[in-house]
Design a protein around this motif. Structure first.
Motif, short mmCIF file in Angstrom:
data_model
loop_
_atom_site.label_atom_id
_atom_site.label_comp_id
_atom_site.label_asym_id
_atom_site.label_seq_id
_atom_site.Cartn_x
_atom_site.Cartn_y
_atom_site.Cartn_z
N LYS A 61 0.84 -1.21 0.00
CA LYS A 61 0.00 0.00 0.00
C LYS A 61 0.87 1.25 0.00
O LYS A 61 0.59 2.22 -0.71
N ALA A 62 1.94 1.25 0.79
CA ALA A 62 2.83 2.40 0.87
C ALA A 62 3.53 2.67 -0.46
O ALA A 62 3.86 3.81 -0.77
N PHE A 63 3.75 1.63 -1.26
CA PHE A 63 4.46 1.78 -2.52
C PHE A 63 3.58 2.27 -3.66
O PHE A 63 4.09 2.61 -4.72
N GLU A 64 2.27 2.32 -3.46
CA GLU A 64 1.37 2.74 -4.53
C GLU A 64 1.71 4.17 -4.96
O GLU A 64 1.73 5.09 -4.15
N GLY A 65 1.98 4.33 -6.25
CA GLY A 65 2.21 5.65 -6.82
C GLY A 65 3.59 6.24 -6.59
O GLY A 65 3.83 7.38 -6.98
N LEU A 66 4.51 5.49 -5.98
CA LEU A 66 5.85 6.03 -5.75
C LEU A 66 6.70 5.91 -7.00
O LEU A 66 6.54 4.99 -7.81
N SER A 67 7.64 6.81 -7.15
CA SER A 67 8.55 6.79 -8.29
C SER A 67 9.58 5.67 -8.14
O SER A 67 9.95 5.32 -7.01
N PRO A 68 10.07 5.12 -9.27
CA PRO A 68 11.13 4.12 -9.19
C PRO A 68 12.34 4.69 -8.44
O PRO A 68 12.67 5.87 -8.57
N GLY A 69 12.96 3.85 -7.65
CA GLY A 69 14.14 4.26 -6.89
C GLY A 69 13.83 4.80 -5.51
O GLY A 69 14.75 5.10 -4.75
N THR A 70 12.55 4.92 -5.15
CA THR A 70 12.18 5.39 -3.82
C THR A 70 12.47 4.30 -2.80
O THR A 70 12.18 3.13 -3.04
N ARG A 71 13.03 4.69 -1.69
CA ARG A 71 13.32 3.72 -0.62
C ARG A 71 12.35 3.87 0.54
O ARG A 71 11.88 4.97 0.84
N ALA A 72 12.09 2.74 1.18
CA ALA A 72 11.24 2.71 2.36
C ALA A 72 11.85 1.75 3.36
O ALA A 72 12.58 0.83 2.98
N THR A 73 11.54 1.93 4.62
CA THR A 73 12.01 1.05 5.68
C THR A 73 10.80 0.40 6.31
O THR A 73 9.90 1.09 6.78
N LEU A 74 10.78 -0.92 6.32
CA LEU A 74 9.72 -1.69 6.96
C LEU A 74 10.22 -2.18 8.30
O LEU A 74 11.30 -2.78 8.39
N GLU B 185 7.85 -9.25 -7.00
CA GLU B 185 6.57 -9.08 -7.69
C GLU B 185 6.37 -7.63 -8.13
O GLU B 185 5.83 -7.36 -9.20
N LEU B 186 6.81 -6.69 -7.30
CA LEU B 186 6.63 -5.27 -7.59
C LEU B 186 7.75 -4.70 -8.45
O LEU B 186 7.72 -3.52 -8.81
N GLY B 187 8.76 -5.52 -8.74
CA GLY B 187 9.88 -5.05 -9.55
C GLY B 187 10.90 -4.27 -8.75
O GLY B 187 11.73 -3.57 -9.31
N GLY C 130 10.99 -0.27 -7.85
CA GLY C 130 11.56 -0.42 -9.18
C GLY C 130 10.46 -0.24 -10.19
O GLY C 130 9.34 0.12 -9.86
N ASP C 131 10.78 -0.50 -11.44
CA ASP C 131 9.74 -0.48 -12.46
C ASP C 131 8.86 -1.69 -12.28
O ASP C 131 9.32 -2.76 -11.87
#
Length: 76
Positions: free
Chosen positions: A19-32, A49-51, A71-72
């Protein structure tokens, strides 16, 4: 961005990350942040699965920290 899924069992950590990755640009980092050890297995599959990819994994005092990068979207 930090996605805090501590105290939740899978698949919740992966669902929150997706859900957090929806609409983010490629190369964006997140910490879970997760306390369910299955996140160590589930998140790499989700990222494939999300590339995206898992950049770093660590664990301190029972809390998994997974740094992931968008990613893409896979093309099939």
């Amino acid at each position: 961005m930090i996605v805090d899924a501590r105290g939740h069992l899978c698949p919740v950590p992966s669902l929150r990350l997706r859900k957090a990755f929806e609409g983010l640009s490629p190369g964006t980092r997140a910490t879970l942040l997760a306390t369910d050890p299955m996140a160590r297995i589930d998140v790499p599959y989700l990222m494939a699965e999300l590339g995206g990819r898992v950049v770093e994994t660590s664990e301190v005092d029972g809390v998994l920290t997974l740094v992931v990068e968008t990613g893409d979207a896979p093309t099939g």
